[in-house]
Design an enzyme around this catalytic site. Structure first.
Site, PDB file in Angstrom:
ATOM      1  N   GLY A  98     -35.413 -32.286   2.651  1.00 50.11           N
ATOM      2  CA  GLY A  98     -35.172 -31.432   3.813  1.00 50.11           C
ATOM      3  C   GLY A  98     -35.191 -29.950   3.515  1.00 50.11           C
ATOM      4  O   GLY A  98     -34.749 -29.148   4.342  1.00 50.11           O
TER       5      GLY A  98
ATOM      6  N   SER B  78     -36.291 -26.447   3.710  1.00 48.84           N
ATOM      7  CA  SER B  78     -37.159 -25.776   4.679  1.00 48.84           C
ATOM      8  C   SER B  78     -37.421 -24.328   4.312  1.00 48.84           C
ATOM      9  O   SER B  78     -38.388 -23.741   4.796  1.00 48.84           O
ATOM     10  CB  SER B  78     -36.543 -25.859   6.083  1.00 48.84           C
ATOM     11  OG  SER B  78     -35.288 -25.216   6.104  1.00 48.84           O
TER      12      SER B  78
ATOM     13  N   HIS C  82     -31.443 -22.268  -2.863  1.00 46.07           N
ATOM     14  CA  HIS C  82     -30.160 -21.928  -2.248  1.00 46.07           C
ATOM     15  C   HIS C  82     -29.199 -23.100  -2.361  1.00 46.07           C
ATOM     16  O   HIS C  82     -29.611 -24.263  -2.319  1.00 46.07           O
ATOM     17  CB  HIS C  82     -30.321 -21.515  -0.776  1.00 46.07           C
ATOM     18  CG  HIS C  82     -31.168 -22.461   0.029  1.00 46.07           C
ATOM     19  ND1 HIS C  82     -32.539 -22.483  -0.039  1.00 46.07           N
ATOM     20  CD2 HIS C  82     -30.821 -23.424   0.924  1.00 46.07           C
ATOM     21  CE1 HIS C  82     -33.005 -23.411   0.783  1.00 46.07           C
ATOM     22  NE2 HIS C  82     -31.983 -24.003   1.368  1.00 46.07           N
TER      23      HIS C  82
ATOM     24  N   HIS D 117     -26.109 -24.781  -0.443  1.00 46.70           N
ATOM     25  CA  HIS D 117     -25.313 -24.830   0.781  1.00 46.70           C
ATOM     26  C   HIS D 117     -23.842 -25.049   0.390  1.00 46.70           C
ATOM     27  O   HIS D 117     -23.543 -25.894  -0.462  1.00 46.70           O
ATOM     28  CB  HIS D 117     -25.723 -26.022   1.652  1.00 46.70           C
ATOM     29  CG  HIS D 117     -27.122 -25.963   2.193  1.00 46.70           C
ATOM     30  ND1 HIS D 117     -27.411 -25.584   3.478  1.00 46.70           N
ATOM     31  CD2 HIS D 117     -28.321 -26.257   1.624  1.00 46.70           C
ATOM     32  CE1 HIS D 117     -28.715 -25.649   3.689  1.00 46.70           C
ATOM     33  NE2 HIS D 117     -29.295 -26.067   2.575  1.00 46.70           N
TER      34      HIS D 117
ATOM     35  N   ASP E  75     -25.003 -19.356   7.074  1.00 39.49           N
ATOM     36  CA  ASP E  75     -26.217 -20.016   7.548  1.00 39.49           C
ATOM     37  C   ASP E  75     -26.374 -19.772   9.053  1.00 39.49           C
ATOM     38  O   ASP E  75     -25.407 -19.879   9.818  1.00 39.49           O
ATOM     39  CB  ASP E  75     -26.123 -21.526   7.261  1.00 39.49           C
ATOM     40  CG  ASP E  75     -27.460 -22.238   7.416  1.00 39.49           C
ATOM     41  OD1 ASP E  75     -27.963 -22.779   6.425  1.00 39.49           O
ATOM     42  OD2 ASP E  75     -27.982 -22.267   8.553  1.00 39.49           O
TER      43      ASP E  75
HETATM   44  P1  DGP Z   1     -32.793 -25.966   3.677  1.00 40.90           P
HETATM   45  O1  DGP Z   1     -33.118 -26.829   4.846  1.00 40.90           O
HETATM   46  O2  DGP Z   1     -31.977 -26.652   2.617  1.00 40.90           O
HETATM   47  O3  DGP Z   1     -34.014 -25.270   3.111  1.00 40.90           O
HETATM   48  O4  DGP Z   1     -31.851 -24.826   4.269  1.00 40.90           O
HETATM   49  C1  DGP Z   1     -32.299 -23.636   4.805  1.00 40.90           C
HETATM   50  C2  DGP Z   1     -31.201 -23.081   5.647  1.00 40.90           C
HETATM   51  O5  DGP Z   1     -31.506 -21.713   5.912  1.00 40.90           O
HETATM   52  C3  DGP Z   1     -31.021 -23.750   6.997  1.00 40.90           C
HETATM   53  O6  DGP Z   1     -29.755 -24.392   7.044  1.00 40.90           O
HETATM   54  C4  DGP Z   1     -31.090 -22.619   8.002  1.00 40.90           C
HETATM   55  C5  DGP Z   1     -30.986 -21.369   7.157  1.00 40.90           C
HETATM   56  N1  DGP Z   1     -31.757 -20.245   7.631  1.00 40.90           N
HETATM   57  C6  DGP Z   1     -33.078 -20.246   7.947  1.00 40.90           C
HETATM   58  N2  DGP Z   1     -33.459 -19.028   8.336  1.00 40.90           N
HETATM   59  C7  DGP Z   1     -32.357 -18.233   8.260  1.00 40.90           C
HETATM   60  C8  DGP Z   1     -32.117 -16.850   8.529  1.00 40.90           C
HETATM   61  O7  DGP Z   1     -33.006 -16.080   8.919  1.00 40.90           O
HETATM   62  N3  DGP Z   1     -30.852 -16.401   8.337  1.00 40.90           N
HETATM   63  C9  DGP Z   1     -29.837 -17.199   7.903  1.00 40.90           C
HETATM   64  N4  DGP Z   1     -28.637 -16.657   7.751  1.00 40.90           N
HETATM   65  N5  DGP Z   1     -30.038 -18.510   7.634  1.00 40.90           N
HETATM   66  C10 DGP Z   1     -31.276 -19.010   7.811  1.00 40.90           C
END
Ligand code: DGP
Length: 112
Positions: A91, A93, A98, A100, A28
């Site tokens: 939350g 986004s 996905h 975590h 992340d």
């Molecule tokens: P959520 O809030 O559950 O939708 O988690 C989305 C996650 O994605 C957040 O923890 C940050 C991560 N994220 C957003 N953009 C990028 C990216 O361009 N690259 C990576 N590796 N992670 C990203």
């Protein structure tokens, strides 16, 4: 195309931990714990709510990849948390399903 589809297709760079035919696990970009990995299907599924019976095997594969990430990063003994944020109030986004995988510190409960 969505951000995570681009990562799955290697159009956007990510720090990949594991990958197979159906899923990718990558670090992340905004880590919420010392270890923070996202496991995504290569198929575009907006959220868990959009998953169907046809995704049954894929959903199982995602959880097993989360476990494989934990094994590869030596988290099986200390423990790790898997989280799926589903929808705005949770939350979410990025609207590509996905999981975590969070570890490396004592995680509190309930989450905020
Ligand atoms: P959520 O809030 O559950 O939708 O988690 C989305 C996650 O994605 C957040 O923890 C940050 C991560 N994220 C957003 N953009 C990028 C990216 O361009 N690259 C990576 N590796 N992670 C990203």
């Amino acid at each position: 195309m969505c951000l995570f589809c681009k990562i799955a297709q290697h159009e956007i760079k990510a720090n990949i931990v594991l990958e197979d035919e159906h899923a990718v696990a990558f670090r992340d970009i905004n880590a919420a714990a010392p270890t923070h990995v996202l496991v995504i299907p290569k198929k575009h599924i907006v959220s868990l709510s959009e998953a169907t019976e046809a995704d049954q095997a894929l959903l199982g594969r995602l959880l097993l990849m989360a476990r494989a990430v934990a094994e590869k990063l030596d988290l099986l003994n200390a423990g790790y948390r898997t989280v799926v944020n589903n929808g705005t109030d949770a939350g979410q986004s990025v609207f590509h399903l996905h999981i975590h995988v969070l570890a490396g510190r004592k995680l509190t409960w309930p989450p905020g």
